[in-house]
Design a protein around this motif. Structure first.
Motif, short mmCIF file in Angstrom:
data_model
loop_
_atom_site.label_atom_id
_atom_site.label_comp_id
_atom_site.label_asym_id
_atom_site.label_seq_id
_atom_site.Cartn_x
_atom_site.Cartn_y
_atom_site.Cartn_z
N ALA A 213 0.85 -1.19 0.00
CA ALA A 213 0.00 0.00 0.00
C ALA A 213 0.88 1.25 0.00
O ALA A 213 0.61 2.22 -0.71
CB ALA A 213 -0.92 -0.01 1.21
N ALA A 214 1.96 1.21 0.79
CA ALA A 214 2.85 2.37 0.87
C ALA A 214 3.44 2.72 -0.50
O ALA A 214 3.54 3.89 -0.87
CB ALA A 214 3.97 2.08 1.87
N ALA A 215 3.79 1.69 -1.27
CA ALA A 215 4.35 1.93 -2.61
C ALA A 215 3.32 2.61 -3.51
O ALA A 215 3.65 3.53 -4.27
CB ALA A 215 4.80 0.59 -3.21
N VAL A 216 2.08 2.17 -3.42
CA VAL A 216 1.02 2.77 -4.25
C VAL A 216 0.84 4.23 -3.86
O VAL A 216 0.79 5.13 -4.72
CB VAL A 216 -0.33 2.03 -4.03
CG1 VAL A 216 -1.39 2.59 -4.96
CG2 VAL A 216 -0.16 0.53 -4.22
N GLU A 217 0.78 4.46 -2.54
CA GLU A 217 0.55 5.82 -2.05
C GLU A 217 1.69 6.74 -2.47
O GLU A 217 1.46 7.89 -2.87
CB GLU A 217 0.40 5.79 -0.52
CG GLU A 217 -0.92 5.12 -0.10
CD GLU A 217 -0.90 4.55 1.31
OE1 GLU A 217 0.12 4.73 2.02
OE2 GLU A 217 -1.89 3.91 1.71
N ALA A 218 2.92 6.22 -2.43
CA ALA A 218 4.08 7.02 -2.81
C ALA A 218 3.99 7.47 -4.27
O ALA A 218 4.24 8.63 -4.59
CB ALA A 218 5.36 6.23 -2.56
N THR A 241 -4.15 7.86 0.86
CA THR A 241 -3.99 6.47 1.28
C THR A 241 -4.58 5.55 0.21
O THR A 241 -5.38 6.00 -0.62
CB THR A 241 -4.73 6.19 2.60
OG1 THR A 241 -6.12 6.45 2.37
CG2 THR A 241 -4.22 7.06 3.73
N LEU A 242 -4.20 4.30 0.31
CA LEU A 242 -4.78 3.32 -0.63
C LEU A 242 -6.31 3.27 -0.46
O LEU A 242 -7.04 3.16 -1.45
CB LEU A 242 -4.17 1.93 -0.39
CG LEU A 242 -4.66 0.81 -1.32
CD1 LEU A 242 -4.41 1.15 -2.79
CD2 LEU A 242 -3.99 -0.53 -0.98
N ALA A 243 -6.77 3.38 0.79
CA ALA A 243 -8.22 3.37 1.03
C ALA A 243 -8.91 4.53 0.33
O ALA A 243 -10.00 4.37 -0.24
CB ALA A 243 -8.50 3.42 2.53
#
Ligand code: HEC
Ligand code: HEC
Length: 435
Positions: A213-218, A241-243
């Protein structure tokens, strides 16, 4: 019924007459002189006793009427009271007081959860994300790569999906159109909302393959356009956030609905919207039992409105199709045999082949045959035409006898009806990839 009443009157009238005669004799000859009643008094007493007889007669009549129903029809009268034992195996007939299926058009708007209300800005953001390849590990895939909205009616036209680096997944990509009406998403129904669902493919190693999720958010945070849009939609102080990414995509997906099928126009009152073959197919779709599972405005018991049993065992009954199309094992692995699968919507189904969770079936007519056999135990064969009428005298209901066996004409008719579930807009674009 006629015979019943005649028989009843034949017994009741003489009985009442006899009873009344007995009373008259008794009162006038025996009781009257004994109690020295006047003529008027004697008749009054006769009347009083007579009432008793009458009440008794009414009770007896009711009892007889109840025990004598249903009344057998004489051998000579042609319409059947009920099909014969042999016929019962062949014919499915509606019960005496048929609960007719009520057809519904698709609502013009999809319901939305209270914690993710749509705004035009959120929808626009979701749309941008849906088409953004930055959400995949190699920058090659967006949601739209596997859910080609117009070219492939929201699916990918492949047997099973192709993820990053050309990896072949185990399951067919269902359409995203009208997914907003489903209470369970994915073939096995494992996601309960579009918000939950949208996070799945991004992190799925076989699909968009993002590591975390952190990678997506970045990736999203890096883009100033997104920073601005997220601040506008969710508030400047709220982090990306991913959410929230999923929430915006879900809001966009709730706009992907197709209330513009000929079927909807028909149900809303345009009597010309379906041709005679499609109407026959519609009647057959109901009478053979497809509506048990593919019901409601989205043709799925797993739809948000009024769903009861969202998942069903498939294939429920063994058929020759099972081997031919490899229907039992789940391509996703895990050795699920005869899994419980979420009932899919049949909207736009004519545009979204190949069919079933494993995408093994190319032709819609085969999908119909498989469903009829595996889910309903219906034979496909040279069946007599449906349409014979039978009169149920007990309920005074005229029913149409429907053959339990589908013939090839029936299959074609049902396919024609399923074609009437295709959105006019999607049908006009289908096949023009990327359109
Ligand atoms: C690699 C191809 C691929 C990509 C990319 C992809 N999907 Fe899917 N999608 C699938 C497959 C395959 C399924 C069914 C998976 C299953 O049932 O296990 C699916 C299922 C769905 C469903 C459920 C539909 C239903 O009727 O249950 C929705 C909604 C959906 N995807 C939306 C999205 C969104 C939003 C994205 C982008 C974030 C996305 N998909 C990216 C292949 C893909
Ligand atoms: C007992 C419930 C049940 C009944 C009855 C039923 N279906 Fe289905 N149907 C399902 C399930 C579950 C699936 C999904 C199977 C899978 O996962 O591969 C399905 C899938 C389908 C599909 C494929 C959809 C797609 O997108 O791949 C079609 C077409 C279909 N049904 C048509 C029919 C027709 C026509 C009838 C009546 C002859 C019918 N169904 C009766 C439960 C049912």
């Amino acid at each position: 019924m006629q015979n019943g009443i005649q028989d009843l009157l034949g017994v009741a009238i003489p009985a009442i007459a006899l009873g009344v005669a007995a009373i008259i004799l008794m009162v006038q000859r025996e009781l009257g002189p004994f109690s020295r009643l006047s003529t008027g008094g004697k008749w009054l007493l006769t009347g009083a006793f007579g009432m008793g007889i009458l009440a008794f007669a009414v009770k007896i009549s009711v009892a007889v009427a109840v025990t004598r129903m249903p009344v057998p029809v004489s051998a000579a009268s042609p319409p059947l009271e009920a099909p014969s034992a042999v016929a019962q195996q062949v014919w499915a007939y509606q019960p005496d007081a048929p609960q007719k299926y009520v057809w519904q058009a698709l609502p013009q708007m999809a319901p939305e959860p209270p914690d993710n209300p749509a705004t035009p800005e959120k929808i626009a953001l979701g749309k941008r994300l849906f088409f953004d390849k930055a959400l995949s590990a190699d920058g090659q895939l967006s949601c739209a790569s596997c859910h080609d909205l117009y070219g492939k009616a929201g699916g990918d036209g492949r047997r099973t999906a192709r993820g990053i680096a050309g990896q072949i997944g185990g399951r067919n990509a269902p359409t995203v159109w009208n997914a907003a009406f489903q209470s369970q998403l994915f073939w096995d129904g494992r996601a309960a909302s579009l918000e939950e669902q949208a996070q799945g493919p991004i992190l799925n190693p076989l699909e968009m393959g993002m590591p975390s999720a952190a990678a997506v958010e970045a990736v999203i945070r890096k883009n100033p356009l997104y920073q601005q849009a997220f601040a506008q939609v969710f508030g400047a102080e709220q982090p990306i956030t991913l959410a929230r990414i999923a929430a915006a995509i879900a809001a966009y997906e709730r706009t992907l609905i197709t209330p513009d099928a000929p079927y909807d126009r028909f149900v809303r009152g345009d009597r010309q919207a379906l041709n005679p073959q499609q109407l026959r197919g519609m009647a057959r779709f109901e009478s053979v039992g497809c509506v048990t599972c593919h019901k409601g405005p989205n043709f799925s018991d797993a739809s948000l409105v009024g769903g009861q049993i969202p998942r069903r065992i498939f294939p429920a009954l063994p058929t020759a199709f099972e081997k031919r199309f490899d229907l039992t094992p789940d391509g996703r692995g895990g050795g699920v045999e005869r899994g419980a699968w979420r009932i899919p919507s049949l909207r736009n189904v004519a545009l979204t082949g190949p069919y079933f969770h494993n995408g093994a079936v190319e032709k819609l007519s085969d999908a119909v045959r498989i469903m009829a056999g595996a889910q309903l135990g219906t034979r496909i064969g040279a069946a007599p035409q449906s349409g014979e009428l039978y009169w149920s005298s007990r309920a005074r209901v005229l029913n149409r006898v429907e053959s339990r066996t589908l013939n090839e004409q029936d299959v074609d008719d049902i396919v024609a009806f399923l074609q009437a579930l295709s959105s006019d807009t999607l049908a006009s674009h289908a096949g023009k990839s990327g359109a």
